[in-house]
Design a protein around this motif. Structure first.
Motif, PDB file in Angstrom:
ATOM      1  N   THR A  31       0.850  -1.273   0.171  1.00  0.00           N
ATOM      2  CA  THR A  31      -0.075  -0.002  -0.247  1.00  0.00           C
ATOM      3  C   THR A  31       0.888   1.399   0.138  1.00  0.00           C
ATOM      4  OG1 THR A  31      -0.202   0.002   2.502  1.00  0.00           O
ATOM      5  CG2 THR A  31      -1.845  -1.177   1.267  1.00  0.00           C
ATOM      6  N   TYR A  32       2.023   1.050   0.047  1.00  0.00           N
ATOM      7  CA  TYR A  32       3.012   2.197   0.081  1.00  0.00           C
ATOM      8  C   TYR A  32       3.585   2.574  -1.331  1.00  0.00           C
ATOM      9  CZ  TYR A  32       2.928   2.738   5.033  1.00  0.00           C
ATOM     10  OH  TYR A  32       2.477   2.870   6.179  1.00  0.00           O
ATOM     11  N   PHE A  33       3.707   3.847  -1.554  1.00  0.00           N
ATOM     12  CA  PHE A  33       4.363   4.545  -2.636  1.00  0.00           C
ATOM     13  C   PHE A  33       5.709   4.470  -2.438  1.00  0.00           C
ATOM     14  CE2 PHE A  33       3.430   6.703  -6.687  1.00  0.00           C
ATOM     15  CZ  PHE A  33       4.696   7.682  -6.931  1.00  0.00           C
ATOM     16  N   MET A  34       6.751   4.029  -3.271  1.00  0.00           N
ATOM     17  CA  MET A  34       8.115   3.738  -2.984  1.00  0.00           C
ATOM     18  C   MET A  34       9.106   4.914  -3.745  1.00  0.00           C
ATOM     19  SD  MET A  34       8.001   1.887  -0.329  1.00  0.00           S
ATOM     20  CE  MET A  34       9.794   1.506  -0.149  1.00  0.00           C
ATOM     21  N   GLY A  35      10.135   5.516  -3.168  1.00  0.00           N
ATOM     22  CA  GLY A  35      10.988   6.299  -3.786  1.00  0.00           C
ATOM     23  C   GLY A  35      12.360   5.993  -3.571  1.00  0.00           C
ATOM     24  N   TRP A  36      13.287   6.538  -4.545  1.00  0.00           N
ATOM     25  CA  TRP A  36      14.587   6.637  -4.396  1.00  0.00           C
ATOM     26  C   TRP A  36      15.095   7.893  -4.318  1.00  0.00           C
ATOM     27  CZ3 TRP A  36      17.526   2.647  -2.691  1.00  0.00           C
ATOM     28  CH2 TRP A  36      17.313   1.301  -2.775  1.00  0.00           C
ATOM     29  N   ILE A  51       7.729   4.529  -7.643  1.00  0.00           N
ATOM     30  CA  ILE A  51       6.971   3.651  -8.180  1.00  0.00           C
ATOM     31  C   ILE A  51       5.610   3.734  -7.483  1.00  0.00           C
ATOM     32  CG2 ILE A  51       8.106   1.809  -6.928  1.00  0.00           C
ATOM     33  CD1 ILE A  51       7.639   0.000  -9.236  1.00  0.00           C
ATOM     34  N   SER A  52       4.738   3.222  -8.317  1.00  0.00           N
ATOM     35  CA  SER A  52       3.349   3.542  -7.230  1.00  0.00           C
ATOM     36  C   SER A  52       2.973   2.035  -6.488  1.00  0.00           C
ATOM     37  CB  SER A  52       2.248   3.566  -8.267  1.00  0.00           C
ATOM     38  OG  SER A  52       2.328   2.394  -9.469  1.00  0.00           O
ATOM     39  N   TRP A  53       2.209   1.942  -5.670  1.00  0.00           N
ATOM     40  CA  TRP A  53       2.030   0.830  -4.918  1.00  0.00           C
ATOM     41  C   TRP A  53       1.837  -0.441  -5.586  1.00  0.00           C
ATOM     42  CZ3 TRP A  53      -2.605  -2.007  -5.516  1.00  0.00           C
ATOM     43  CH2 TRP A  53      -3.624  -1.214  -5.972  1.00  0.00           C
ATOM     44  N   ASP A  73       8.847  -5.758  -5.849  1.00  0.00           N
ATOM     45  CA  ASP A  73       8.213  -7.181  -5.768  1.00  0.00           C
ATOM     46  C   ASP A  73       7.586  -7.119  -4.404  1.00  0.00           C
ATOM     47  OD1 ASP A  73       7.781  -9.739  -5.331  1.00  0.00           O
ATOM     48  OD2 ASP A  73       9.735 -10.411  -6.022  1.00  0.00           O
ATOM     49  N   ASN A  74       6.068  -6.918  -4.327  1.00  0.00           N
ATOM     50  CA  ASN A  74       5.386  -6.791  -3.038  1.00  0.00           C
ATOM     51  C   ASN A  74       5.385  -8.088  -2.522  1.00  0.00           C
ATOM     52  OD1 ASN A  74       4.836  -4.060  -3.853  1.00  0.00           O
ATOM     53  ND2 ASN A  74       2.916  -4.435  -4.612  1.00  0.00           N
ATOM     54  N   ALA A  75       5.653  -9.359  -3.220  1.00  0.00           N
ATOM     55  CA  ALA A  75       5.683 -10.625  -2.470  1.00  0.00           C
ATOM     56  C   ALA A  75       6.695 -10.475  -1.513  1.00  0.00           C
ATOM     57  CB  ALA A  75       5.257 -11.721  -3.336  1.00  0.00           C
ATOM     58  N   LYS A  76       7.719  -9.894  -1.982  1.00  0.00           N
ATOM     59  CA  LYS A  76       9.118 -10.027  -1.173  1.00  0.00           C
ATOM     60  C   LYS A  76       9.501  -8.537  -0.451  1.00  0.00           C
ATOM     61  CE  LYS A  76      11.330 -13.229  -4.171  1.00  0.00           C
ATOM     62  NZ  LYS A  76      12.504 -13.672  -4.991  1.00  0.00           N
ATOM     63  N   ASN A  77       8.380  -7.744  -0.361  1.00  0.00           N
ATOM     64  CA  ASN A  77       8.521  -6.558   0.339  1.00  0.00           C
ATOM     65  C   ASN A  77       9.522  -5.721  -0.022  1.00  0.00           C
ATOM     66  OD1 ASN A  77       5.955  -7.285   1.545  1.00  0.00           O
ATOM     67  ND2 ASN A  77       6.974  -6.963   3.707  1.00  0.00           N
ATOM     68  N   THR A  78      10.126  -5.823  -1.183  1.00  0.00           N
ATOM     69  CA  THR A  78      11.406  -5.260  -1.807  1.00  0.00           C
ATOM     70  C   THR A  78      11.230  -4.398  -3.083  1.00  0.00           C
ATOM     71  OG1 THR A  78      12.567  -7.131  -1.095  1.00  0.00           O
ATOM     72  CG2 THR A  78      13.599  -5.728  -2.505  1.00  0.00           C
ATOM     73  N   VAL A  79      11.903  -3.330  -2.788  1.00  0.00           N
ATOM     74  CA  VAL A  79      11.822  -2.361  -4.166  1.00  0.00           C
ATOM     75  C   VAL A  79      13.445  -2.171  -4.609  1.00  0.00           C
ATOM     76  CG1 VAL A  79      12.201  -0.261  -2.826  1.00  0.00           C
ATOM     77  CG2 VAL A  79      11.415   0.046  -4.974  1.00  0.00           C
ATOM     78  N   CYS A  96      16.118   4.807   0.227  1.00  0.00           N
ATOM     79  CA  CYS A  96      14.802   4.453  -0.108  1.00  0.00           C
ATOM     80  C   CYS A  96      13.754   5.146   0.930  1.00  0.00           C
ATOM     81  CB  CYS A  96      14.767   2.902   0.057  1.00  0.00           C
ATOM     82  SG  CYS A  96      13.450   2.198   0.152  1.00  0.00           S
ATOM     83  N   ALA A  97      12.516   5.440   0.456  1.00  0.00           N
ATOM     84  CA  ALA A  97      11.594   6.132   1.103  1.00  0.00           C
ATOM     85  C   ALA A  97      10.310   5.559   0.908  1.00  0.00           C
ATOM     86  CB  ALA A  97      11.629   7.468   1.080  1.00  0.00           C
ATOM     87  N   ALA A  98       9.402   5.567   1.692  1.00  0.00           N
ATOM     88  CA  ALA A  98       7.919   5.221   1.802  1.00  0.00           C
ATOM     89  C   ALA A  98       6.951   6.212   1.978  1.00  0.00           C
ATOM     90  CB  ALA A  98       7.629   3.773   2.575  1.00  0.00           C
ATOM     91  N   ARG A  99       6.013   6.135   1.253  1.00  0.00           N
ATOM     92  CA  ARG A  99       5.000   7.116   1.300  1.00  0.00           C
ATOM     93  C   ARG A  99       3.372   6.382   1.318  1.00  0.00           C
ATOM     94  NH1 ARG A  99       1.706  11.358  -1.384  1.00  0.00           N
ATOM     95  NH2 ARG A  99       1.600  13.257   0.045  1.00  0.00           N
ATOM     96  N   TYR A 100       2.746   6.657   2.338  1.00  0.00           N
ATOM     97  CA  TYR A 100       1.486   5.915   2.149  1.00  0.00           C
ATOM     98  C   TYR A 100       0.629   6.232   1.091  1.00  0.00           C
ATOM     99  CZ  TYR A 100      -2.998   3.785   3.503  1.00  0.00           C
ATOM    100  OH  TYR A 100      -4.256   3.141   3.485  1.00  0.00           O
ATOM    101  N   TYR A 101       0.283   5.289   0.049  1.00  0.00           N
ATOM    102  CA  TYR A 101      -0.747   5.186  -0.941  1.00  0.00           C
ATOM    103  C   TYR A 101      -0.283   6.182  -2.071  1.00  0.00           C
ATOM    104  CZ  TYR A 101      -4.864   3.937  -3.362  1.00  0.00           C
ATOM    105  OH  TYR A 101      -5.676   3.527  -4.404  1.00  0.00           O
ATOM    106  N   SER A 102      -0.216   7.540  -1.841  1.00  0.00           N
ATOM    107  CA  SER A 102      -0.033   8.532  -3.086  1.00  0.00           C
ATOM    108  C   SER A 102       1.376   8.899  -2.989  1.00  0.00           C
ATOM    109  CB  SER A 102      -0.796   9.481  -3.036  1.00  0.00           C
ATOM    110  OG  SER A 102      -0.573  10.300  -1.706  1.00  0.00           O
ATOM    111  N   GLY A 103       1.648   9.138  -4.405  1.00  0.00           N
ATOM    112  CA  GLY A 103       3.006   9.765  -4.874  1.00  0.00           C
ATOM    113  C   GLY A 103       3.541  10.835  -4.819  1.00  0.00           C
TER     114      GLY A 103
END
Length: 123
Positions: A31-36, A51-53, A73-79, A96-103
């Motif tokens: 459910t997290y939008f991920m950034g580098w 990258i979007s969720w 890879d959401n199954a492996k919790n990895t970006v 690496c950074a995480a933001r809930y849902y939106s980008g």
């Protein structure tokens, strides 16, 4: 709560490739939008890619477009951040950074951060 741990940095020569990984804890990773982001000595932290969720949408800074690829890879919790054709100006600590849902490409909008991994590109 999300904990992020980056890996894969190192010292390479110009033109080489590196693949960074960011392992996330927590069952809600998908459910997290991920950034580098990256920060070079004496410079502000800058956006690299995001990258979007779902993984369907990706975004890149102009400076890395065509050379870097973000994936997850959401199954492996990895970006991942695949970095090709590296240049000396890519030298920085990569976060690496995480933001809930939106980008966002604004680092202030991100909720969780990893400790960073050093990438050094020699000429």
């Amino acid at each position: 709560q999300v904990q992020l741990v980056e890996s894969g940095g190192g010292l390479v020569q110009a033109g080489d490739s590196l693949r960074l990984s960011c392992a996330a804890s927590g069952r809600t990773f998908s459910t997290y939008f991920m950034g580098w982001f990256r920060q070079a000595p004496g410079k502000e932290r800058e956006f690299v890619a995001a990258i979007s969720w779902s993984g369907v949408s990706t975004y890149y800074a102009d400076s890395v477009k065509g050379r870097f690829t973000i994936s997850r890879d959401n199954a492996k919790n990895t970006v991942f951040l695949q970095m090709n054709s590296l240049k000396p100006e890519d030298t920085a600590v990569y976060y690496c950074a995480a933001r809930y849902y939106s980008g966002s490409s604004d680092s202030d909008d991100y909720d969780y951060w990893g400790q960073g991994t050093q990438v050094t590109v020699s000429s």
